[in-house]
Design an enzyme around this catalytic site. Structure first.
Site, PDB file in Angstrom:
ATOM      1  N   ARG A  50       1.083  -0.936   0.031  1.00 56.28           N
ATOM      2  CA  ARG A  50       0.264   0.048   0.208  1.00 56.28           C
ATOM      3  C   ARG A  50       1.192   1.397  -0.076  1.00 56.28           C
ATOM      4  NH1 ARG A  50      -1.698   2.213   4.742  1.00 56.28           N
ATOM      5  NH2 ARG A  50      -1.809   0.343   5.529  1.00 56.28           N
ATOM      6  N   TYR A 102     -14.135  17.117 -17.878  1.00 50.64           N
ATOM      7  CA  TYR A 102     -14.596  15.863 -17.868  1.00 50.64           C
ATOM      8  C   TYR A 102     -16.120  15.343 -17.379  1.00 50.64           C
ATOM      9  CZ  TYR A 102     -14.777  10.696 -16.541  1.00 50.64           C
ATOM     10  OH  TYR A 102     -15.425   9.498 -16.619  1.00 50.64           O
ATOM     11  N   ASP A 174      -4.766  18.419 -15.902  1.00 46.65           N
ATOM     12  CA  ASP A 174      -5.334  17.420 -16.682  1.00 46.65           C
ATOM     13  C   ASP A 174      -4.646  17.453 -18.077  1.00 46.65           C
ATOM     14  OD1 ASP A 174      -6.641  15.329 -17.657  1.00 46.65           O
ATOM     15  OD2 ASP A 174      -8.687  15.731 -16.206  1.00 46.65           O
ATOM     16  N   LYS A 199      -6.376   5.504 -19.883  1.00 47.38           N
ATOM     17  CA  LYS A 199      -6.479   5.963 -21.435  1.00 47.38           C
ATOM     18  C   LYS A 199      -5.309   5.859 -22.196  1.00 47.38           C
ATOM     19  CE  LYS A 199     -10.731   8.222 -20.408  1.00 47.38           C
ATOM     20  NZ  LYS A 199     -10.419   7.382 -18.214  1.00 47.38           N
TER      21      LYS A 199
END
Length: 381
Positions: A50, A102, A174, A199
């Protein structure tokens, strides 16, 4: 030694994988939750996945090199990366955001963000005067998408940096649509860069991932602390898939852009197409600004057809192109933003931005461009 971008995509900052056990050329997948300690008070450098994992560390170092960042954390999704960014701010802090954003970003800001006491304003950040007018006494960050999703608005990042300096603000960008291959916001003055690694960075529509990169040394430890506390870390296997995807990032982006330009030019000649939104077209209103701050226009195209019926017919008739959400993979995808990516955006806002029933978004893949055009042609017939 500093290597070219294409070389960094494959090797990171070295030319031989000498650090990998047994001389492995591919990065090993350290599929383990925990690591043993050599002794009390001693560590191999890895204790618990983690917090950190060798496979993920390799990926994070590669991304830091590509974005020219001080540090990068790899998250489970792009939304997890944005959520991590929000944790850096406090109740009462105000964000000025690109209005054409978005839909998932709008959703997380207006639900989880506001629940945490954050405040958000949405403006056309391509308009510097409008952006400045939206700044309040409690504004802390300018959050930018350029090109924006899905109407491809272009924001001048250098001008935004000057505006941020004037008011003592941070800048977050972004960079999903262009990736660091075409655009490096940190070198243009941004403090943070977020990605949906699902993406272009992954590139194969087969895994979810996100990244938060920072060029601001003051935030490296803060981000790492929140990251290990929230536990939004990318798994070792998904980290491996992203490393594999990055190896072909440059060649994919080049071919996708080449295809996109030809398709955008072809779409403009079709009688059922009313408007084409592609940053690589010289008459795009943001063409010059984009050309001055990037090395390419990418492969995202939006277009408006002559009616809702034409839009729905095209979505039903495409055969090679897939009607699906997401973008940036080797397969070409067509999306209906009104119903899919921007379904949570209020109707009046969507329509003001032009995201209407006759508006479609196309993510161009690496198929032969003539086959893609033929598919669009038969779908529009």
């Amino acid at each position: 030694m500093t290597y070219h971008f294409e070389t960094q995509c494959i090797h990171g900052d070295r030319t031989k994988e000498q650090a990998h056990p047994y001389g492995a050329v591919a990065v090993p997948i350290y599929q383990t939750a925990t690591f043993s300690h050599p002794g009390i008070g001693h560590s191999t450098g890895y204790d618990y996945t983690r917090e950190s994992n060798p496979t993920r560390t390799e990926l994070e170092k590669m991304m830091s090199g590509l974005e020219q960042a001080e540090d990068t954390v790899a998250c489970t999704t792009g939304m997890a990366a944005i959520s991590l960014l929000m944790e850096l701010f406090s109740s009462g802090d105000h964000w000025v955001c690109s209005e054409d954003l978005y839909g998932g970003s709008v959703r997380i800001f207006d639900s989880m963000g506001k629940k945490r006491g954050l405040e958000f304003s949405y403006v056309n950040t391509a308009d510097l005067a409008a952006t400045e007018a939206a700044i309040q006494e409690n504004t802390k960050v300018l959050y930018i998408e350029t090109p924006s999703n899905p109407t491809m608005q272009i924001t001048d990042l250098r001008a935004v940096r000057k505006l941020a300096d004037k008011y003592g603000l941070l800048v977050a960008v972004d960079n999903t649509f262009l990736s660091p291959y075409f655009q490096k916001p940190l070198t243009l003055g941004a403090d943070f860069v977020v990605h949906s690694g699902t993406k272009f960075l992954g590139g194969h529509n087969d895994t979810l991932a996100g990244f938060l990169c920072t060029g601001n040394k003051d935030y490296v430890e803060k981000i790492r602390y929140i990251y290990k506390t929230c536990g939004s870390c990318l798994s070792p296997f998904d980290s491996f898939l992203l490393i594999r995807g990055l190896k072909t990032l440059a060649v994919r982006m080049e071919q996708q852009q080449k295809n996109a330009k030809k398709i955008a030019e072809w779409l403009r000649t079709q009688p059922k197409i009313k408007s084409v939104y592609y940053v690589g077209l010289p008459d795009h209103p943001g063409y010059e600004v984009n050309a001055n701050q990037t090395s390419g226009a990418g492969s995202m195209i939006s277009f408006q057809v002559d009616s809702e019926e034409t839009a729905r017919t095209l979505l039903e008739k495409v055969q090679l192109i897939t009607y699906a959400e997401s973008l940036g993979g080797v397969e070409s995808l067509v999306t209906y933003p009104m119903l899919q990516t921007h379904g949570d955006v209020p109707k009046d806002v969507r329509e003001r931005l032009g995201i209407t029933e006759d508006f479609l978004r196309l993510s161009v893949g690496i198929e032969h461009v003539e086959d893609l055009i033929a598919d669009l042609e038969q779908a529009l017939a």
